[in-house]
Design a protein around this motif. Structure first.
Motif, PDB file in Angstrom:
ATOM      1  N   ALA A  67       0.865  -1.167   0.165  1.00  0.00           N
ATOM      2  CA  ALA A  67       0.149  -0.167   0.137  1.00  0.00           C
ATOM      3  C   ALA A  67       0.876   1.266  -0.096  1.00  0.00           C
ATOM      4  O   ALA A  67       0.291   2.303   0.375  1.00  0.00           O
ATOM      5  CB  ALA A  67      -0.914  -0.250   1.046  1.00  0.00           C
ATOM      6  N   GLY A  68       2.221   1.212  -0.364  1.00  0.00           N
ATOM      7  CA  GLY A  68       2.956   2.228  -0.767  1.00  0.00           C
ATOM      8  C   GLY A  68       4.141   2.606   0.811  1.00  0.00           C
ATOM      9  O   GLY A  68       4.599   3.546   0.704  1.00  0.00           O
ATOM     10  N   GLY A  69       3.951   1.436   1.694  1.00  0.00           N
ATOM     11  CA  GLY A  69       4.865   1.904   2.746  1.00  0.00           C
ATOM     12  C   GLY A  69       6.380   1.167   2.490  1.00  0.00           C
ATOM     13  O   GLY A  69       6.558   0.259   1.815  1.00  0.00           O
ATOM     14  N   PHE A  70       7.290   2.179   2.911  1.00  0.00           N
ATOM     15  CA  PHE A  70       8.529   1.898   2.948  1.00  0.00           C
ATOM     16  C   PHE A  70       9.339   2.677   3.892  1.00  0.00           C
ATOM     17  O   PHE A  70       8.835   3.339   4.904  1.00  0.00           O
ATOM     18  CB  PHE A  70       8.955   2.247   1.670  1.00  0.00           C
ATOM     19  CG  PHE A  70       8.719   3.364   0.910  1.00  0.00           C
ATOM     20  CD1 PHE A  70       8.476   4.466   1.523  1.00  0.00           C
ATOM     21  CD2 PHE A  70       9.188   3.866  -0.488  1.00  0.00           C
ATOM     22  CE1 PHE A  70       8.221   5.708   1.334  1.00  0.00           C
ATOM     23  CE2 PHE A  70       9.120   5.024  -0.815  1.00  0.00           C
ATOM     24  CZ  PHE A  70       8.433   6.011  -0.239  1.00  0.00           C
ATOM     25  N   MET A  71      10.519   2.484   4.029  1.00  0.00           N
ATOM     26  CA  MET A  71      11.533   3.170   4.996  1.00  0.00           C
ATOM     27  C   MET A  71      11.448   4.570   4.975  1.00  0.00           C
ATOM     28  O   MET A  71      11.860   5.453   5.889  1.00  0.00           O
ATOM     29  CB  MET A  71      13.137   2.659   4.878  1.00  0.00           C
ATOM     30  CG  MET A  71      13.580   3.140   3.450  1.00  0.00           C
ATOM     31  SD  MET A  71      15.419   2.662   3.340  1.00  0.00           S
ATOM     32  CE  MET A  71      16.276   4.184   4.304  1.00  0.00           C
ATOM     33  N   ASP A  72      11.044   5.304   3.829  1.00  0.00           N
ATOM     34  CA  ASP A  72      10.926   6.803   3.762  1.00  0.00           C
ATOM     35  C   ASP A  72       9.721   7.237   4.192  1.00  0.00           C
ATOM     36  O   ASP A  72       9.234   8.326   3.804  1.00  0.00           O
ATOM     37  CB  ASP A  72      11.485   7.233   2.405  1.00  0.00           C
ATOM     38  CG  ASP A  72      12.737   7.221   2.163  1.00  0.00           C
ATOM     39  OD1 ASP A  72      13.666   7.551   3.329  1.00  0.00           O
ATOM     40  OD2 ASP A  72      13.277   7.137   1.140  1.00  0.00           O
ATOM     41  N   SER A  73       8.670   6.383   4.571  1.00  0.00           N
ATOM     42  CA  SER A  73       7.304   6.903   4.962  1.00  0.00           C
ATOM     43  C   SER A  73       7.536   7.962   5.898  1.00  0.00           C
ATOM     44  O   SER A  73       8.310   7.915   6.757  1.00  0.00           O
ATOM     45  CB  SER A  73       6.634   5.555   5.589  1.00  0.00           C
ATOM     46  OG  SER A  73       6.281   4.926   4.621  1.00  0.00           O
ATOM     47  N   HIS A  74       6.807   9.030   5.777  1.00  0.00           N
ATOM     48  CA  HIS A  74       7.213  10.439   6.296  1.00  0.00           C
ATOM     49  C   HIS A  74       7.635  10.462   7.749  1.00  0.00           C
ATOM     50  O   HIS A  74       8.512  11.333   8.032  1.00  0.00           O
ATOM     51  CB  HIS A  74       6.067  11.473   5.790  1.00  0.00           C
ATOM     52  CG  HIS A  74       5.020  11.584   6.689  1.00  0.00           C
ATOM     53  ND1 HIS A  74       4.583  12.283   7.853  1.00  0.00           N
ATOM     54  CD2 HIS A  74       3.732  10.501   6.752  1.00  0.00           C
ATOM     55  CE1 HIS A  74       3.460  12.230   7.987  1.00  0.00           C
ATOM     56  NE2 HIS A  74       3.017  11.283   7.571  1.00  0.00           N
ATOM     57  N   VAL A  75       6.894   9.781   8.527  1.00  0.00           N
ATOM     58  CA  VAL A  75       7.232   9.984   9.966  1.00  0.00           C
ATOM     59  C   VAL A  75       8.504   9.601  10.321  1.00  0.00           C
ATOM     60  O   VAL A  75       9.275  10.006  11.256  1.00  0.00           O
ATOM     61  CB  VAL A  75       6.141   9.295  10.975  1.00  0.00           C
ATOM     62  CG1 VAL A  75       6.514   9.156  12.138  1.00  0.00           C
ATOM     63  CG2 VAL A  75       4.768   9.669  10.846  1.00  0.00           C
ATOM     64  N   TYR A  76       8.837   8.300   9.598  1.00  0.00           N
ATOM     65  CA  TYR A  76      10.402   7.884   9.863  1.00  0.00           C
ATOM     66  C   TYR A  76      11.365   8.456   9.309  1.00  0.00           C
ATOM     67  O   TYR A  76      12.381   8.844   9.961  1.00  0.00           O
ATOM     68  CB  TYR A  76      10.278   6.422   9.491  1.00  0.00           C
ATOM     69  CG  TYR A  76       9.419   5.444  10.253  1.00  0.00           C
ATOM     70  CD1 TYR A  76       9.205   5.560  11.551  1.00  0.00           C
ATOM     71  CD2 TYR A  76       9.101   3.955   9.818  1.00  0.00           C
ATOM     72  CE1 TYR A  76       8.396   4.632  12.097  1.00  0.00           C
ATOM     73  CE2 TYR A  76       8.396   3.134  10.475  1.00  0.00           C
ATOM     74  CZ  TYR A  76       8.003   3.660  11.865  1.00  0.00           C
ATOM     75  OH  TYR A  76       7.463   2.733  12.480  1.00  0.00           O
ATOM     76  N   ARG A  77      11.149   9.120   8.099  1.00  0.00           N
ATOM     77  CA  ARG A  77      12.016  10.029   7.434  1.00  0.00           C
ATOM     78  C   ARG A  77      12.284  11.146   8.221  1.00  0.00           C
ATOM     79  O   ARG A  77      13.542  11.631   8.626  1.00  0.00           O
ATOM     80  CB  ARG A  77      11.448  10.304   6.189  1.00  0.00           C
ATOM     81  CG  ARG A  77      12.586  10.786   5.125  1.00  0.00           C
ATOM     82  CD  ARG A  77      11.984  11.142   3.899  1.00  0.00           C
ATOM     83  NE  ARG A  77      13.087  11.629   2.797  1.00  0.00           N
ATOM     84  CZ  ARG A  77      12.982  12.816   2.237  1.00  0.00           C
ATOM     85  NH1 ARG A  77      11.808  13.365   2.287  1.00  0.00           N
ATOM     86  NH2 ARG A  77      13.985  13.050   1.407  1.00  0.00           N
ATOM     87  N   LYS A  78      10.949  11.875   8.814  1.00  0.00           N
ATOM     88  CA  LYS A  78      11.530  12.965   9.863  1.00  0.00           C
ATOM     89  C   LYS A  78      12.033  12.582  11.136  1.00  0.00           C
ATOM     90  O   LYS A  78      12.703  13.236  11.699  1.00  0.00           O
ATOM     91  CB  LYS A  78      10.148  13.665  10.006  1.00  0.00           C
ATOM     92  CG  LYS A  78       9.729  14.224   8.649  1.00  0.00           C
ATOM     93  CD  LYS A  78       8.172  14.831   8.801  1.00  0.00           C
ATOM     94  CE  LYS A  78       7.582  15.240   7.259  1.00  0.00           C
ATOM     95  NZ  LYS A  78       6.121  15.587   7.386  1.00  0.00           N
ATOM     96  N   ALA A  79      11.907  11.393  11.424  1.00  0.00           N
ATOM     97  CA  ALA A  79      12.416  10.886  12.631  1.00  0.00           C
ATOM     98  C   ALA A  79      13.868  10.913  12.520  1.00  0.00           C
ATOM     99  O   ALA A  79      14.868  11.239  13.489  1.00  0.00           O
ATOM    100  CB  ALA A  79      11.925   9.784  13.145  1.00  0.00           C
ATOM    101  N   SER A  80      14.492  10.443  11.185  1.00  0.00           N
ATOM    102  CA  SER A  80      15.979  10.273  11.063  1.00  0.00           C
ATOM    103  C   SER A  80      16.399  11.832  10.750  1.00  0.00           C
ATOM    104  O   SER A  80      17.558  11.895  11.208  1.00  0.00           O
ATOM    105  CB  SER A  80      16.169   9.352   9.727  1.00  0.00           C
ATOM    106  OG  SER A  80      15.747  10.215   8.530  1.00  0.00           O
TER     107      SER A  80
END
Length: 262
Positions: A67-80
């Motif tokens: 459904a489009g989820g991946f390591m760059d899904s926005h909450v995780y990207r912003k966490a990093s």
């Protein structure tokens, strides 16, 4: 193992800069590869505080890849982008098997949460091999299913302090999986959007009652994907408070070099 650093153009400012959706703060960033027990290579990124030992490390499990989820899904990207600098928290993001992102594609095929057990174990083993401590799982949507199914069981349970769940659908995770968390007595913090598409706060309180140590927090106004800076900031503050063991607001400005993500 790939160890090249993701490229961002940092610049100084004469005044503190407001932290916006695309703001990238300084971190020690490395592209990494994980090797699973069944021989798959998974691509990821590790972001750690610059020149400091992390106070905590997050192993993140992304939303449903079909459904489009991946390591760059926005909450995780912003966490990093933020947590290494703002809270001394390291963030490991990776693509589960068969998942692609701008970082690249992980080997294998999506297995609906079955063989992904090996992916979670490989990520936790990587941080253990790096000598990192105070390790927490953070799952979002499909990622919460992996946390619940495999996080409280060996070989993972030995190495983690607990888990934070974002928008758990409880589709694949069963009562037996919840019971494994109850038996392990590992902390379980559950953030549930008021307007979630799958599991809303009242039902979440009922379902997670099987886990005496679980803490369920409803977030007013939020939806399953946590769209909007207001909700991202809330999630990151909640996660930081849990893994650091103390509440506190994250800074909204940064006095130092910043970059802008595309």
């Amino acid at each position: 193992m790939t160890s090249s650093e993701p490229a961002y153009q940092f610049s100084e400012s004469s005044e503190p800069a407001e932290i916006r959706a695309g703001t990238v703060l300084p971190a020690d960033r490395r592209n990494i590869e994980l090797t699973t027990a069944d021989g798959k290579t998974l691509v990821g990124e590790f972001a750690a505080p610059v020149g400091r030992v992390p106070a905590a490390t997050l192993v993140t499990l992304h939303p449903l890849p079909t459904a489009g989820g991946f390591m760059d899904s926005h909450v995780y990207r912003k966490a990093s982008f933020r947590l290494p600098a703002l809270a001394d928290i390291a963030v490991l993001r990776f693509n589960t098997r068969g998942t692609c992102s701008p970082r690249g594609c992980s080997d294998g095929e999506f297995d609906g949460g079955g063989l992904e057990q090996h992916d979670l174990q490989a990520a936790v083993q990587w941080v253990v091999n790096e000598g990192l401590t105070n390790v927490w799982l953070v799952g979002w949507s499909f990622g919460t299913e992996l946390c619940l199914k495999y996080g409280a069981r060996e070989p993972v349970a030995e190495y983690i302090e607990g888990a934070v769940l974002l928008s758990p659908p409880l589709h694949r995770a069963t009562d037996a999986d919840l019971d494994s968390w109850a038996e392990a007595e590992l902390p379980l913090h559950v953030l549930v959007p008021e307007h979630d598409d799958y599991l809303q706060p009242p039902e979440a309180v009922s379902r997670f009652a099987r886990v005496p140590q679980a803490r369920v927090t409803g977030v007013d106004g939020a939806k399953h994907l946590w769209v909007g800076e207001k909700y991202v900031s809330r999630v990151l503050e909640e996660v930081a408070a849990v893994v650091l063991g103390k509440p506190g607001a994250l800074a909204t400005e940064w006095n130092g070099p910043t970059a802008r993500a595309d």
